[in-house]
Scaffold this motif. Structure first.
Motif, PDB file in Angstrom:
ATOM      1  N   MET A   1      -9.705  32.474  38.089  1.00 44.33           N
ATOM      2  CA  MET A   1      -9.066  32.900  39.301  1.00 44.33           C
ATOM      3  C   MET A   1      -9.959  33.933  39.981  1.00 44.33           C
ATOM      4  N   GLU A   2     -10.211  33.755  41.239  1.00 44.50           N
ATOM      5  CA  GLU A   2     -10.967  34.751  41.999  1.00 44.50           C
ATOM      6  C   GLU A   2     -10.058  35.935  42.268  1.00 44.50           C
ATOM      7  N   ALA A   3     -10.483  37.115  41.844  1.00 40.62           N
ATOM      8  CA  ALA A   3      -9.616  38.297  41.912  1.00 40.62           C
ATOM      9  C   ALA A   3     -10.373  39.553  42.327  1.00 40.62           C
ATOM     10  N   GLY A   4     -11.469  39.402  43.046  1.00 46.28           N
ATOM     11  CA  GLY A   4     -12.310  40.531  43.392  1.00 46.28           C
ATOM     12  C   GLY A   4     -11.629  41.593  44.231  1.00 46.28           C
ATOM     13  N   TRP A   5     -10.592  41.228  44.973  1.00 51.85           N
ATOM     14  CA  TRP A   5      -9.891  42.199  45.832  1.00 51.85           C
ATOM     15  C   TRP A   5      -8.978  43.121  45.030  1.00 51.85           C
ATOM     16  N   ALA A   6      -8.636  42.744  43.808  1.00 58.28           N
ATOM     17  CA  ALA A   6      -7.658  43.491  43.005  1.00 58.28           C
ATOM     18  C   ALA A   6      -8.353  44.551  42.149  1.00 58.28           C
ATOM     19  N   SER A   7      -7.598  45.593  41.812  1.00 60.80           N
ATOM     20  CA  SER A   7      -8.129  46.627  40.916  1.00 60.80           C
ATOM     21  C   SER A   7      -7.472  46.581  39.541  1.00 60.80           C
ATOM     22  N   GLU A   8      -6.355  45.886  39.446  1.00 63.39           N
ATOM     23  CA  GLU A   8      -5.645  45.749  38.178  1.00 63.39           C
ATOM     24  C   GLU A   8      -5.160  44.317  38.021  1.00 63.39           C
ATOM     25  N   ALA A   9      -5.107  43.866  36.766  1.00 69.13           N
ATOM     26  CA  ALA A   9      -4.605  42.530  36.479  1.00 69.13           C
ATOM     27  C   ALA A   9      -3.798  42.561  35.185  1.00 69.13           C
ATOM     28  N   ILE A  10      -2.728  41.770  35.168  1.00 68.33           N
ATOM     29  CA  ILE A  10      -1.965  41.566  33.939  1.00 68.33           C
ATOM     30  C   ILE A  10      -1.816  40.064  33.749  1.00 68.33           C
ATOM     31  N   PHE A  11      -2.295  39.575  32.613  1.00 72.27           N
ATOM     32  CA  PHE A  11      -2.068  38.189  32.234  1.00 72.27           C
ATOM     33  C   PHE A  11      -0.789  38.128  31.407  1.00 72.27           C
ATOM     34  N   PHE A  12       0.114  37.228  31.776  1.00 69.28           N
ATOM     35  CA  PHE A  12       1.300  36.944  30.982  1.00 69.28           C
ATOM     36  C   PHE A  12       1.106  35.566  30.361  1.00 69.28           C
ATOM     37  N   LEU A  13       1.318  35.474  29.073  1.00 72.53           N
ATOM     38  CA  LEU A  13       1.232  34.217  28.344  1.00 72.53           C
ATOM     39  C   LEU A  13       2.619  33.918  27.820  1.00 72.53           C
ATOM     40  N   ILE A  14       3.236  32.843  28.332  1.00 76.79           N
ATOM     41  CA  ILE A  14       4.588  32.474  27.951  1.00 76.79           C
ATOM     42  C   ILE A  14       4.503  31.281  27.011  1.00 76.79           C
ATOM     43  N   VAL A  15       4.802  31.513  25.738  1.00 77.70           N
ATOM     44  CA  VAL A  15       4.733  30.468  24.721  1.00 77.70           C
ATOM     45  C   VAL A  15       6.132  29.883  24.573  1.00 77.70           C
ATOM     46  N   GLU A  16       6.282  28.622  24.934  1.00 77.16           N
ATOM     47  CA  GLU A  16       7.586  27.964  24.928  1.00 77.16           C
ATOM     48  C   GLU A  16       7.888  27.252  23.619  1.00 77.16           C
ATOM     49  N   GLU A  17       6.851  26.679  23.011  1.00 80.63           N
ATOM     50  CA  GLU A  17       7.087  25.854  21.813  1.00 80.63           C
ATOM     51  C   GLU A  17       5.856  25.877  20.915  1.00 80.63           C
ATOM     52  N   ILE A  18       6.103  25.910  19.615  1.00 78.13           N
ATOM     53  CA  ILE A  18       5.021  25.838  18.633  1.00 78.13           C
ATOM     54  C   ILE A  18       5.361  24.742  17.629  1.00 78.13           C
ATOM     55  N   LYS A  19       4.409  23.848  17.390  1.00 73.63           N
ATOM     56  CA  LYS A  19       4.585  22.778  16.410  1.00 73.63           C
ATOM     57  C   LYS A  19       3.614  22.990  15.264  1.00 73.63           C
ATOM     58  N   GLY A  20       4.100  22.755  14.055  1.00 72.85           N
ATOM     59  CA  GLY A  20       3.257  22.927  12.877  1.00 72.85           C
ATOM     60  C   GLY A  20       3.047  24.405  12.580  1.00 72.85           C
ATOM     61  N   GLU A  21       1.916  24.708  11.995  1.00 68.27           N
ATOM     62  CA  GLU A  21       1.546  26.091  11.650  1.00 68.27           C
ATOM     63  C   GLU A  21       0.545  26.628  12.676  1.00 68.27           C
ATOM     64  N   ALA A  22       0.802  26.340  13.949  1.00 64.73           N
ATOM     65  CA  ALA A  22      -0.142  26.682  15.013  1.00 64.73           C
ATOM     66  C   ALA A  22      -0.336  28.189  15.149  1.00 64.73           C
ATOM     67  N   ARG A  23      -1.573  28.539  15.439  1.00 59.52           N
ATOM     68  CA  ARG A  23      -1.969  29.928  15.725  1.00 59.52           C
ATOM     69  C   ARG A  23      -2.827  29.905  16.982  1.00 59.52           C
ATOM     70  N   LEU A  24      -2.551  30.825  17.876  1.00 59.63           N
ATOM     71  CA  LEU A  24      -3.330  30.944  19.102  1.00 59.63           C
ATOM     72  C   LEU A  24      -4.018  32.297  19.132  1.00 59.63           C
ATOM     73  N   ASN A  25      -5.332  32.276  19.274  1.00 63.23           N
ATOM     74  CA  ASN A  25      -6.125  33.482  19.485  1.00 63.23           C
ATOM     75  C   ASN A  25      -6.708  33.378  20.887  1.00 63.23           C
ATOM     76  N   ALA A  26      -6.319  34.315  21.762  1.00 63.74           N
ATOM     77  CA  ALA A  26      -6.735  34.255  23.163  1.00 63.74           C
ATOM     78  C   ALA A  26      -7.299  35.601  23.611  1.00 63.74           C
ATOM     79  N   HIS A  27      -8.232  35.527  24.548  1.00 62.84           N
ATOM     80  CA  HIS A  27      -8.845  36.737  25.094  1.00 62.84           C
ATOM     81  C   HIS A  27      -9.169  36.528  26.571  1.00 62.84           C
ATOM     82  N   VAL A  28      -9.438  37.622  27.257  1.00 66.69           N
ATOM     83  CA  VAL A  28      -9.780  37.596  28.677  1.00 66.69           C
ATOM     84  C   VAL A  28     -11.292  37.435  28.821  1.00 66.69           C
TER      85      VAL A  28
END
Length: 85
Positions: free
Chosen positions: A1-28
């Motif tokens: 996402m182009e965001a050069g005009w902004a000085s702050e950002a918050i990413f929201f990650l909404i996890v609705e469903e997990i199947k199995g033994e899933a693991r998510l490792n995420a970064h910006v």
């Protein structure tokens, strides 16, 4: 996402469903051009259950995204990016 005009950002990650033994490792990631990406250093906690998660970022230049790796199953999720000047 182009965001050069902004000085702050918050990413929201909404996890609705997990199947199995899933693991998510995420970064910006940031980019100087929207093509080449670099780990910014901000990370979500390891995600193993449905719910709402967030990650705050400042001083990021012009381009932002979330990158993640899922192991051990499947995850149904969505990402929202909130920007503020």
């Amino acid at each position: 996402m182009e965001a050069g005009w902004a000085s702050e950002a918050i990413f929201f990650l909404i996890v609705e469903e997990i199947k199995g033994e899933a693991r998510l490792n995420a970064h910006v990631e940031i980019s100087p051009d929207g093509i080449n990406w670099i780990n910014e250093g901000s990370r979500f906690p390891e995600i193993t259950s449905p719910g709402y998660y967030f990650c705050k970022v400042a001083h990021f230049g012009n381009w932002l995204r979330v990158h993640g790796d899922i192991t051990g199953g499947e995850i149904k999720a969505s990402v929202q990016l909130h920007l503020k000047s």
